[in-house]
Each structure stands twice: as structure tokens, then as C-alpha cells.
Design an enzyme around this catalytic site. Structure first.
Site, PDB file in Angstrom:
ATOM      1  CE  LYS A   1      -3.776  -2.418   2.293  1.00  0.00           C
ATOM      2  NZ  LYS A   1      -4.441  -2.766   3.558  1.00  0.00           N
TER       3      LYS A   1
ATOM      4  CG  ASP B   1      -9.364  -0.082   5.202  1.00  0.00           C
ATOM      5  OD1 ASP B   1      -9.120  -0.230   3.983  1.00  0.00           O
ATOM      6  OD2 ASP B   1      -8.762  -0.679   6.106  1.00  0.00           O
TER       7      ASP B   1
ATOM      8  CD  GLN C   1      -3.061  -4.146   6.734  1.00  0.00           C
ATOM      9  OE1 GLN C   1      -3.038  -3.171   5.999  1.00  0.00           O
ATOM     10  NE2 GLN C   1      -3.641  -5.281   6.372  1.00  0.00           N
TER      11      GLN C   1
END
Ligand code: NAD
Length: 289
Positions: free
Chosen positions: A54, A121, A98
């Protein structure tokens, strides 16, 4: 029939180019580069790889990506304090926590602490709720990426029967909401579903997000279906999906490979969400000093 492969890498690259061009244009206009803060807890090997992928993608398009690593033993107040600080930091546009978190930390508790405007997200209850209410804000990356892939191969959704296998907050549920919003008739299957084979056989569009290697054999798949395999399972053979690829490829009209299907799209949508969050926060061009 041998299915056509859906090239997620190529479609992700298209999104990256668009995001990169918009970031460059904003820099020309005097805006700062969008900034993503990535929180990683511990050294979980998959998380280390995902976070690195990412951050590399961010660098390719001109998004700043700060990495904040906390030890596996971090306590809840320390993680909460970090999220609070990032929420208040005017230079941070997006916050990515994460997952998975260590078992001692409740994921839902910390997802809820992220400012929904910085939740790139798209999994804060506010953003999931907006998607459910047909007024999407920041949208969960993987399901948004799947819709993008489907549109890219010409799927029209209206009147089509979509079956989603897996009902997690991260993938399955938002996937079903996206398909519904797009106009499909949607069935959601999960661990308590009886006759999974029958449900799968009714799918014109099949999306599988379970995390069990080769759960879906090719003989379950309706001839001519479009098959999207979200699963990523690490084994001796490397990465494999939740769908048995060789047999499914002989039944489907379109299929995503693993790797190289949905994974790259998830990252591309994260970049797009970070840009969207930055644009929403900093609408006005900074004034000259
Ligand atoms: P999860 O464990 O949170 O959820 C799994 C879901 O599958 C649950 O809803 C469960 O009820 C259902 N399930 C379990 N066994 C089942 C069975 N036998 N039949 C039907 N349903 C069953 O997992 P998740 O976070 O949703 O991830 C699913 C998979 O997708 C994993 O392999 C994960 O690595 C992968 N993933 C990929 C991407 C990507 O970008 N490609 C992104 C996120 C997750």
C-alpha cells in the site's frame, strides 16, 4: 467454455494513473500532497507485506504514506490515543488501521474511533451505514474494487442475480450492499447457509470472500457466470483463492485470477479514497503567504 481472465492489475493501473494525475494537478494548484497514516501493530507477516504494498502504491501516485508501527503488546489506551492524535492532525487526510489486530484488541472498538471523514478503508459504521442508506461516503475498498472490475467488463447489474459467499463487515456485507445499490438481486451466504452448492449454482455473478482454499469447485458454477474470487490463502503452492480455479475456468464466462485479480484493485481504491478524503477536507486552495 474457457473463461476470460479479469486483469485486476491492468484495471488497478488505470485507476492509479487517474489518481496520480489528479494529485499532480492539486500540487500545481498549491495543495499539499494527500497524506495517509498507516497503523500497523506487530510484525504479522501478511500485514507487513500488505502495508508495504500500500505504501509503495501511495508513492507511485504522489500520496504521502506515514507508517506508525506499534508493538504486538500495545494496550488499548495507547492505540486509542494514537488514533485520537491522527484524527486531530490537520496534515493527515486518511487513517488506515491494518487488520487483523492482536486478539487482545477489539477491532470494532478501534474502527469506531477513526474519524469517518478519514476512514479510507470505508468500514466505520457511519460509512457502512451510508452505503446501506444509498448515500455512500468513503466506500470499503475491496467491494468498491470488485464493482469497478465488473463495470469494466461491461456488467450492467440490473435484473442479474448476484450471490456473495462470505458476510464479514470488511468484504461480504459491503459487497452485497454495493451489488444491491448497482441494481442486482442479491443473495448472501455465510457459514450457516445450507445447500451452498445450490445457492452458488443460481449465481450469474458470484463473489466469494471466505478464506478457505478452493471452497467452491467448478461443478457448482453455472455455465457462463462471472466469478470474482476475493479469497487470499497462503499455502505451499503460494497464493490461492477460495474458488478452484482450473475447474471454474472451464464453466465461467469471466473469472479473476488469484493473485492479480481483486487484490490490486483493493489497493487502487485505497488511493482513490485517500484522494477523495483529501479533496473533501481541503476544498479551498491555500492562500499565498
Ligand atoms: P472473515 O473470516 O472475516 O469472514 C469470512 C466469512 O465467510 C464469514 O462471513 C463466514 O460466515 C463465511 N464462511 C466461513 N465458512 C464458510 C463456508 N463454509 N461457507 C460459506 N461461508 C463461510 O474473512 P474476510 O475478512 O471477509 O476475508 C475473506 C477472504 O478474503 C480471506 O481470504 C481474506 O484474505 C480475503 N481478502 C482479500 C482481499 C483482497 O483485496 N483481495 C481483501 C480482504 C480480504
Amino acid at each position: 467454455m474457457t473463461a476470460r481472465l479479469i486483469d485486476g492489475k491492468a484495471y488497478a493501473r488505470e485507476i492509479e494513473i487517474q489518481v496520480g494525475a489528479q494529485v499532480a494537478e492539486r500540487l500545481r494548484q498549491g495543495f499539499p500532497p494527500p497524506k495517509l497514516a498507516v497503523i500497523r501493530i506487530g510484525e504479522h507477516p501478511s500485514s507487513v507485506i500488505y502495508v508495504e504494498n500500500k505504501r509503495k502504491a501511495c508513492r507511485r501516485v504522489g500520496i504521502e504514506a506515514d507508517l506508525l508501527v506499534l508493538p504486538e503488546t500495545v494496550d488499548a489506551p495507547s492505540l486509542a490515543a494514537l488514533i485520537k492524535r491522527l484524527n486531530a492532525d490537520e496534515t493527515v487526510d486518511g487513517i488506515l488501521l491494518q487488520l487483523p489486530l492482536p486478539a487482545s484488541l477489539d477491532e470494532a472498538t478501534f474502527i469506531e474511533k477513526i474519524d469517518p471523514a478519514k476512514d479510507v478503508d470505508g468500514i466505520h459504521p457511519m460509512n457502512l451505514g451510508r452505503l446501506a442508506a444509498r448515500a455512500p461516503g468513503l466506500r470499503p475498498c475491496t467491494s468498491r474494487g470488485v464493482i469497478h472490475l465488473l463495470r469494466r467488463i461491461g456488467e450492467s447489474f440490473y435484473g442479474r442475480h448476484a450471490v456473495v459467499v462470505g458476510a464479514s463487515n470488511l468484504v461480504g456485507r459491503p459487497m452485497a450492499l454495493e451489488l444491491l445499490l448497482a441494481g442486482a438481486t442479491v443473495t448472501i451466504c455465510h457459514r450457516f447457509t445450507r445447500d451452498l452448492a445450490d445457492q452458488v449454482a443460481r449465481a450469474e455473478i458470484l463473489v466469494v470472500a471466505v478464506g478457505q482454499p478452493r471452497l467452491i469447485p467448478g461443478e457448482w458454477i453455472a455455465p457462463g457466470a462471472t466469478v470474482i474470487d476475493v479469497g487470499i490463502n497462503r499455502g505451499k503452492e503460494g497464493l490461492i483463492g477460495d474458488v478452484d480455479f482450473p475447474t471454474s475456468r472451464e464453466r465461467a464466462a469471466y473469472i479473476t485470477p488469484v493473485p492479480g485479480g481483486v487484490g490490486p484493485m483493493t489497493v487502487a481504491i485505497l488511493l482513490d479514497n485517500t484522494l477523495t478524503a483529501a479533496v473533501a477536507r481541503l476544498r479551498d486552495r491555500p492562500t499565498d503567504p
